[in-house]
Design a protein around this motif. Structure first.
Motif, PDB file in Angstrom:
ATOM      1  N   UNK A 145       0.800  -1.222   0.000  1.00 30.98           N
ATOM      2  CA  UNK A 145       0.000   0.000   0.000  1.00 30.98           C
ATOM      3  C   UNK A 145       0.830   1.269   0.000  1.00 30.98           C
ATOM      4  N   UNK A 146       2.153   1.125  -0.137  1.00 29.78           N
ATOM      5  CA  UNK A 146       3.091   2.251  -0.198  1.00 29.78           C
ATOM      6  C   UNK A 146       3.045   3.139   1.045  1.00 29.78           C
ATOM      7  N   UNK A 147       2.770   2.521   2.201  1.00 29.27           N
ATOM      8  CA  UNK A 147       2.844   3.273   3.452  1.00 29.27           C
ATOM      9  C   UNK A 147       4.295   3.215   3.921  1.00 29.27           C
ATOM     10  N   UNK A 148       5.106   4.047   3.287  1.00 29.09           N
ATOM     11  CA  UNK A 148       6.538   4.083   3.565  1.00 29.09           C
ATOM     12  C   UNK A 148       7.043   5.516   3.423  1.00 29.09           C
ATOM     13  N   UNK A 149       8.173   5.783   4.059  1.00 28.99           N
ATOM     14  CA  UNK A 149       8.720   7.139   4.070  1.00 28.99           C
ATOM     15  C   UNK A 149       9.081   7.632   2.678  1.00 28.99           C
ATOM     16  N   UNK A 150       9.273   6.727   1.716  1.00 27.57           N
ATOM     17  CA  UNK A 150       9.620   7.129   0.356  1.00 27.57           C
ATOM     18  C   UNK A 150       8.431   7.753  -0.365  1.00 27.57           C
ATOM     19  N   UNK A 151       7.228   7.505   0.143  1.00 26.45           N
ATOM     20  CA  UNK A 151       6.023   8.131  -0.405  1.00 26.45           C
ATOM     21  C   UNK A 151       5.952   9.564   0.129  1.00 26.45           C
ATOM     22  N   UNK A 152       5.923  10.582  -0.745  1.00 23.52           N
ATOM     23  CA  UNK A 152       5.921  11.978  -0.270  1.00 23.52           C
ATOM     24  C   UNK A 152       4.812  12.290   0.722  1.00 23.52           C
ATOM     25  N   UNK A 153       3.686  11.579   0.626  1.00 25.43           N
ATOM     26  CA  UNK A 153       2.588  11.806   1.572  1.00 25.43           C
ATOM     27  C   UNK A 153       3.022  11.547   3.002  1.00 25.43           C
ATOM     28  N   UNK A 154       3.943  10.590   3.181  1.00 29.87           N
ATOM     29  CA  UNK A 154       4.300  10.135   4.526  1.00 29.87           C
ATOM     30  C   UNK A 154       5.702  10.591   4.923  1.00 29.87           C
TER      31      UNK A 154
END
Length: 644
Positions: free
Chosen positions: A431-440
């Motif tokens: 689900x791309x819940x990772x720090x590399x995702x700009x949202x997070x």
């Protein structure tokens, strides 16, 4: 083996029986009249050594047995005749209560190991006490819970995790007081040279420092590292008093502490020498070396390797050593709470070392930051290679220039960190819940707005975020940023009953995996046909329940077992529900860990799908009992947040 022929049963003087029962629980709570009535129905019998009293699944219990003198062993045999479970019971112990209460044949084989005398109490008399005396029902039900859980763990260990011949593990059987040798100490007024000479004479790596006047008062500790770093390297005068280089206050552990618990404390704090205390008095020192000697695959060996690694790539193979360490813990008797705590500590140290080295590579960040751990990582409930769930929170920049610098730095930092974690064996989050995702990867003010919106607008997506992000904890960096966010969440969620209502109702959508007839509900077709997802169907309801109540009552803990205990301590749930829920949760987690460990050893990818057909009768029964607790948890949520 002597056959059991009930032909040597004798009446017993009431005074003898009364005296016996007054000395054992819970009979010691009965009044004199009840005890006398009970004694009139009681008989005594003698069983020579080797007598089979009960045969599992065969013997119908007509009496409850109490051992007056002698002893018995309780065991099960597999189809090959191998004894798999053992329990030795001595004077004052009872035999057959579970079968009588459940109305079933004996659940264990019972055999005398020496000449044994037993009091026999008729089944109906015992059941009458259970029905009329509330303390009786509570005592035996609690006792059954503890004994069956212990038995289930033993069976999981012996049947599912084969012990390796070279393993000799003691972390869960030896207490640190048993390892302490002669107490070595020196006065605070002694010189550094005198202290060093004493350490050399006795070949020890540390000395306790006592008060110059009161030799019983321990005021500090020095180690060989202190001599190297504070004296030799700094060019300090050897004639200075030893108190100038000692560490104070001395960190202590109780002598009754298990070595495993002390090992966790050492790994968590980085302190390698702990004073051992008994009855308020220091009796010696326990060192990391002492504990390392207990195990071949010691977690401390791996811990030292991680801490000493100078290259990020050197961390990759170290992460793959964690299953070996955990295997040893399971084989020795560690419960799920111990195991997940150890996995979390080792994973945290890999992360800490990796991010420390990455900072050295990229340079200092433009603003303070904190690497957040979310989901199961945030709850310290990782099993074997759980998907990554992480984020970055950083201090609000002072101006636009600093904001651009921070965004650029943390974008590059997160990308490299996530790649390194993948190379360590931690899979990407689907689900791309990772720090590399700009949202997070956002400043503190943005995270606060996220949380405000999710609580204010509880649609399905916001609720999904809550189940992941609200279990956050600080993984590395400025923990104060995470604490500030937690405080903000607690303040903002007060009075948000609509949000908690929706979160509670969503939690109850996952039903217990049992049919009306108490059969397991499994996948009907597909890749996991005839299997049940123990994470989603069994564990998640406990996690969700603990989260909802923790948010409601402002509990800061994120670990499910810790949340349940905090809720019990705050009188927000009943002690009996806490006990049942904790045992049920931990047993399922144990099943999950053992299942995944076996998959790793078979060189297959770990998953959460368990085939009930692979479980023993005892394991199936325990799992069913654990699943029934889910409906009780839902009952509590339903009362708090009813559908109007």
């Amino acid at each position: 083996m002597t056959a059991f022929i009930e032909n040597d049963v004798h009446a017993v003087a009431p005074e003898v029986a009364i005296s016996f029962f007054k000395g054992i629980m819970p009979f010691d709570t009965l009044d004199e009249e009840t005890l006398r009535s009970l004694a009139r129905h009681c008989r005594i019998d003698f069983f020579p050594k080797g007598t089979r009293l009960l045969t599992a699944d065969v013997t119908e219990l007509t009496h409850l047995y109490f051992i007056q003198r002698g002893g018995v062993k309780a065991f099960l045999e597999d189809e090959n005749g191998e004894v798999t479970l053992k329990d030795f019971r001595g004077e004052g112990a009872y035999i057959g209560a579970l079968a009588i209460i459940r109305g079933t044949p004996a659940n264990l084989n019972i055999e005398t190991v020496e000449d044994t005398f037993c009091f026999l109490l008729p089944r109906d008399i015992f059941l009458g006490l259970i029905e009329k005396q509330a303390s009786f029902a509570h005592f035996y039900l609690k006792s059954f819970s503890e004994k069956i859980v212990t038995t289930a763990y033993n069976e999981l260990r012996h049947h599912k995790v084969t012990r390796r011949s070279n393993e000799d593990l003691y972390l869960f059987s030896i207490r640190v007081g048993d390892l302490v040798k002669t107490l070595r100490k020196v006065a605070a007024s002694a010189t550094i040279q005198e202290a060093a000479a004493l350490m050399s004479e006795h070949r020890v790596g540390c000395l306790l420092i006592h008060d110059a006047v009161d030799a019983e008062k321990i005021v500090g500790i020095i180690t060989d590292r202190d001599l190297r770093g504070k004296v030799v390297a700094a060019g300090l005068d050897f004639q200075q008093p030893v108190q100038t280089i000692m560490s104070t206050p001395v960190q202590t552990v109780l002598s009754q502490s298990l070595c495993f618990d002390v090992l966790l404390k050492m790994m968590d704090t980085g302190i390698h020498h702990l004073a051992v205390e008994r009855a308020g008095k220091i009796i010696g020192v326990i060192t990391s070396h002492d504990i390392m000697l207990l195990q071949g695959h010691s977690p401390y060996y791996l811990f030292k390797e991680i801490r000493g690694q100078q290259q990020i790539s050197g961390l990759y193979p170290l992460a793959n050593k964690i299953p070996d360490v955990i295997r040893g813990l399971i084989g020795e008797g560690a419960k799920a709470g111990n195991i997940t705590q150890m996995i979390a500590i080792l994973n945290d140290h890999i992360l800490e070392r990796m991010l420390t080295l990455l900072e050295q590579e990229l340079g200092a960040p433009p603003v303070p930051y904190c690497w957040l751990l979310l989901g199961s990582e945030g709850r310290r409930e990782q099993t074997f290679k759980t998907d990554q769930d992480n984020a970055i929170i950083y201090s609000d920049p002072e101006d636009e220039t600093q904001a651009q610098a921070a965004a650029a730095y943390f974008k590059a930092f997160a990308a490299k960190a996530i790649d390194h974690l993948v190379n360590c064996g931690y899979p990407l989050c689907p689900g791309e819940v990772m720090a590399v995702n700009p949202l997070w990867c956002q400043p503190l003010s943005s995270w606060k707005r996220y949380f405000e919106r999710w609580v204010s607008e509880p649609d399905p997506q916001e609720l999904r975020y809550a189940t992941i992000f609200f279990d956050f904890r600080a993984g590395f960096g400025e923990a104060a940023l995470a604490e500030s966010l937690r405080t903000h969440l607690n303040q903002h969620i007060k009075g948000r009953d609509l949000f908690l209502f929706h979160l509670a109702r969503q939690s109850m959508e996952t039903r217990a995996p049992l049919s009306f007839f108490k059969n397991f509900i499994v996948e009907r077709d597909g890749e996991h046909k005839n299997r049940l997802d123990i994470k989603k169907q069994g564990l998640t309801p406990f996690v969700n329940f603990a989260r909802v109540l923790a948010l409601k009552f402002g509990v800061n803990e994120t670990n499910t077992l810790a949340r349940l205990k905090a809720l019990r301590d705050g009188d927000w749930i009943q002690a009996e529900l806490w006990s049942s829920a904790s045992e049920a949760y931990e047993l399922q987690m144990q099943q999950r860990l053992v299942h995944q460990l076996r998959q790793i050893e078979a060189e297959t990818i770990p998953d959460n799908y368990i085939d009930p057909a692979d479980l023993s009768d005892l394991e199936r029964r325990m799992l069913k009992d654990a699943f029934t607790v889910i409906e009780r948890l839902y009952g509590v949520l339903d009362q708090m947040y009813p559908v109007t």
